[in-house]
Design an enzyme around this catalytic site. Structure first.
Site, PDB file in Angstrom:
ATOM      1  N   SER A  71     -90.222  80.963  12.022  1.00 11.66           N
ATOM      2  CA  SER A  71     -89.320  80.631  10.695  1.00 11.66           C
ATOM      3  C   SER A  71     -89.833  81.588   9.896  1.00 11.66           C
ATOM      4  O   SER A  71     -90.968  82.435   9.799  1.00 11.66           O
ATOM      5  CB  SER A  71     -89.828  79.343  10.125  1.00 11.66           C
ATOM      6  OG  SER A  71     -89.583  79.055   8.768  1.00 11.66           O
ATOM      7  N   TYR A  94     -96.199  72.797   7.294  1.00 11.72           N
ATOM      8  CA  TYR A  94     -95.064  73.454   8.050  1.00 11.72           C
ATOM      9  C   TYR A  94     -95.273  75.058   8.198  1.00 11.72           C
ATOM     10  O   TYR A  94     -95.396  75.575   9.063  1.00 11.72           O
ATOM     11  CB  TYR A  94     -93.885  73.387   7.233  1.00 11.72           C
ATOM     12  CG  TYR A  94     -92.680  73.610   8.067  1.00 11.72           C
ATOM     13  CD1 TYR A  94     -92.076  73.113   9.117  1.00 11.72           C
ATOM     14  CD2 TYR A  94     -92.024  74.933   7.593  1.00 11.72           C
ATOM     15  CE1 TYR A  94     -90.976  73.583   9.720  1.00 11.72           C
ATOM     16  CE2 TYR A  94     -90.734  75.472   8.195  1.00 11.72           C
ATOM     17  CZ  TYR A  94     -90.374  74.787   9.294  1.00 11.72           C
ATOM     18  OH  TYR A  94     -89.282  75.502   9.880  1.00 11.72           O
TER      19      TYR A  94
END
Length: 676
Positions: A553, A566
């Site tokens: 990501s 995350y």
């Protein structure tokens, strides 16, 4: 019903039963009259299954249509058996109308035999008689004068003349047994032809069953019996990548594993080595299975390390023997030697591994070898198995017409022969990646925690020759290994892994629980480690390299608010890419990453609550989140699942062969996430 429609119906009915013929084997025909649109005169025509078609799935577009007057006229210009291959090109000058399939080598058989309807089939029972040492005598005993015998001859114009002559000399005959090959039957009507074909097949089955010995393959060899299923499959999963790597020495292959009862029983018997060395006989069989299989000569309980070492020795010997086979029979006009690796590998106690350029080819090769086992059983039950000579096998394997057929095959897709496992592939990014890899030619294992969504995606991709679904809890090492084993047993090995499984919980530091932290790290950091470890173990065993791709990501390098757990898990994944690229490069395994920005549309993560959480953080309606993300990028474009899939393909599709340790941003340009 029209003549071609009636022919297709008969073909489909015969081809639907594997006792009648093998996949893509045999051909059928019908003769009749139609009006020539040029002369407006009735014209005799032949409708015949074209080259490369399959009887069970044949449609009218798969028929070749020829003028009978022109086809029969070829007899007067036939230059003899030494030049009979020239007649195949002449068939094109006999075609009627536009379109239709290309005429096959067996067209002469159908056109020259004086019968309105003709079937040529490859039933196991018929080939068993055809390959028996005293097949002519057995044929007479089984059928009397209802079925005649034709000595082996390579398919072609002369064989058509031979069968036509036998038909004229035996007016009571309903068909023939073709030595070493199969059967041909005929009839005045389509139904009569079908009945005659089935009479020959069923009569041969009954003859073999009634007259055959109880143990045609000899006694069971102690230690060579089938292992219990769980142990057998575990052993197969370990051996499959090793065998596939060896079978891919000349060209990357896809594999198929068969541990059916008929295979395991054959592998346990004392005649295994003798019969396997004789090879198959029917041309369709050995064109798919090669001149003979590779047979492991160790008991089922031998230590796995010993089996692996012996496989490598046997493979080296197989390649040497195959090259010698080529040199024994090649002429100056022969095509160059093709791959010298085995197409069939037999491992007693474990099963059969078959190989081909794609899964369907590998599966069909295995099915053909099962046909060959049945043929050998039948022949040995009433006589001695005596296939056609090795020199005749070579004449067909390296036939100029067969080489021309291979050269006409369409160019392979970029990922043809590659086997991929994609985690989290039941929705969103994972689904798009699985679908893109399959579209580019890969076999794909669609892995997801949700069995229903994984199955839906796999079914949408196509048959099990193209995709399978597997349940994968990436936080569980045993479940991960089971998913990799399922992939290996389905396709022979593994080449391409995409670590995509993920989830996200958006909370500020003071509200992030220990459970929030653990669940995200377990799925993404630990899960990626477990998947990469299990897959790399199989890739190293294969010895032909591979690709591991992490869907990380932009958050692995971008510090956003309320995103600690995350972002940290994604940063862990990102560094795994660098660490594994450095470690696995020695094995030819490339490791790269893809860093998307928020993919809202179609995303399982966003639909599961992450979208609402992030929308609240940024103060926008959830339905506008994708637009919000797009507006903060340099390109002002929303990132979709297919954009991430395109990046994965770019990394693995063959152009970036010297790239490893790279992270590719797929974020439409987020300056704060630029890699440094």
């Amino acid at each position: 019903m029209s003549i071609p429609a009636e022919l297709v119906a008969r073909s489909n009915a015969l081809g639907a039963d594997p006792r009648n013929t093998n996949y893509a084997g045999g051909n059928t025909s019908a003769k009749g009259t139609a009006v020539d649109p040029v002369t407006a005169e009735p014209t005799e025509l032949l409708w015949v299954k074209g080259s490369g078609g399959d009887l069970g799935t044949l449609t009218e577009s798969g028929l070749a249509v020829l003028r009978l007057d022109r086809l029969r006229a070829l007899v007067e210009v036939y230059p003899g058996v030494d030049r009979e291959d020239e007649m195949v090109a002449a068939f094109d000058y006999c075609l009627h109308g536009r379109g239709g399939a290309a005429p096959s080598i067996d067209t002469a058989m159908h056109g020259l035999v004086d019968a309105a309807h003709v079937d040529h089939l490859h039933p196991d029972s018929g080939i068993a008689l055809a390959t028996a040492a005293d097949g002519r005598r057995l044929t007479e005993q089984c059928f009397g004068d209802r079925v005649a015998w034709v000595d082996w001859r390579r398919p072609g114009f002369q064989l058509g003349l031979d069968i036509a002559a036998v038909r004229r000399a035996n007016p009571r005959a309903i068909g023939v047994i073709l030595g070493g090959h199969g059967i041909t039957a005929w009839g005045d009507t389509s139904e009569e032809c079908r009945r005659n074909s089935l009479e020959i097949i069923r009569s041969a089955e009954e003859f073999l069953a009634q007259r055959g010995s109880a143990e045609p393959f000899g006694a069971v060899v102690p230690g060579f019996q089938a292992l219990p299923e769980v142990e057998r499959h575990a052993r197969a999963a370990v051996l499959a990548p090793v065998i596939r790597g060896l079978a891919s020495t000349d060209q990357r292959q896809v594999g198929h594993y068969d541990d059916s009862g008929v295979v395991l029983e054959f592998l346990s018997r004392e005649k295994l080595k003798l019969l396997a060395a004789l090879g198959t006989s029917c041309p369709d069989h050995f064109l798919r299975t090669k001149v003979r299989p590779l047979v492991v000569d160790l008991p089922a309980s031998a230590p796995i390390e010993e089996v692996v070492a012996r496989l490598k020795e046997l493979h080296s010997a197989y390649r040497t023997d195959y090259a010698a086979y080529y040199q024994r029979h090649a002429t100056p006009d022969s095509p160059a030697m093709r791959g010298a690796d085995p197409a069939i590998v037999l491992v007693p106690g474990v099963g059969m591994f078959s190989f081909g350029k794609d899964k369907q080819t590998a599966r069909v090769a295995g099915e053909f070898y099962v046909n060959a086992i049945n043929v050998m059983r039948g022949a040995e039950a009433v006589s001695t198995y005596a296939p056609i000579p090795e020199s005749e096998k070579f004449r067909i394997e390296y036939w100029s017409l067969e080489e021309a057929k291979l050269q006409r095959m369409p160019k392979a897709k970029p990922l043809a022969g590659r086997i991929a496992l994609v985690t989290g592939a039941g929705s969103g990014i994972g689904r798009a990646i699985a679908e893109r890899l399959a579209a580019e030619g890969a076999c794909v294992a669609v892995a997801d925690l949700n069995a229903d969504t994984a199955a839906e995606v796999a079914k949408g991709i196509g048959t099990t020759d193209k995709a399978i679904s597997v349940i994968a809890d990436v936080t569980d090492a045993a479940a991960v290994q089971a998913a990799v084993d399922a992939t290996v047993l389905a396709f022979g090995g593994i080449d391409l892994v995409v670590n995509n499984a993920g989830l996200s919980i958006s909370k500020p530091l003071l509200e992030t629980s220990e459970e929030d932290w653990d669940v995200q790290h377990n799925v993404m950091a630990k899960g990626s480690f477990l998947v990469s470890q299990a897959a790399a173990r199989a890739m190293v065993a294969q010895g032909i390299g591979g690709d591991i791709v992490y869907v990380s990501s932009k958050n692995s390098v971008f510090a956003g608010p309320n995103n600690l757990a995350y972002g940290a898990a994604k940063a862990d994944q990102a560094h795994q890419v660098r660490l594994l690229a450095a470690e696995l490069g020695a094995h030819g395994i490339r490791v790269n990453g893809v860093n998307p920005d928020g993919v809202v549309r179609g995303s399982g993560i966003f639909a599961g609550g992450w979208g609402a959480q992030r929308a609240a953080v940024y103060g926008v309606p959830e339905e506008k989140l994708g637009e919000f993300y797009a507006q903060r990028t340099i390109l002002k474009r929303e990132v979709l699942p297919e954009h991430v899939a395109a990046a994965v393909f770019a990394l693995t599709g063959g152009d970036l062969t010297h790239t490893t340790g790279l992270h590719v941003p797929v974020d439409a340009g987020v300056a704060a996430a630029f890699l440094r």
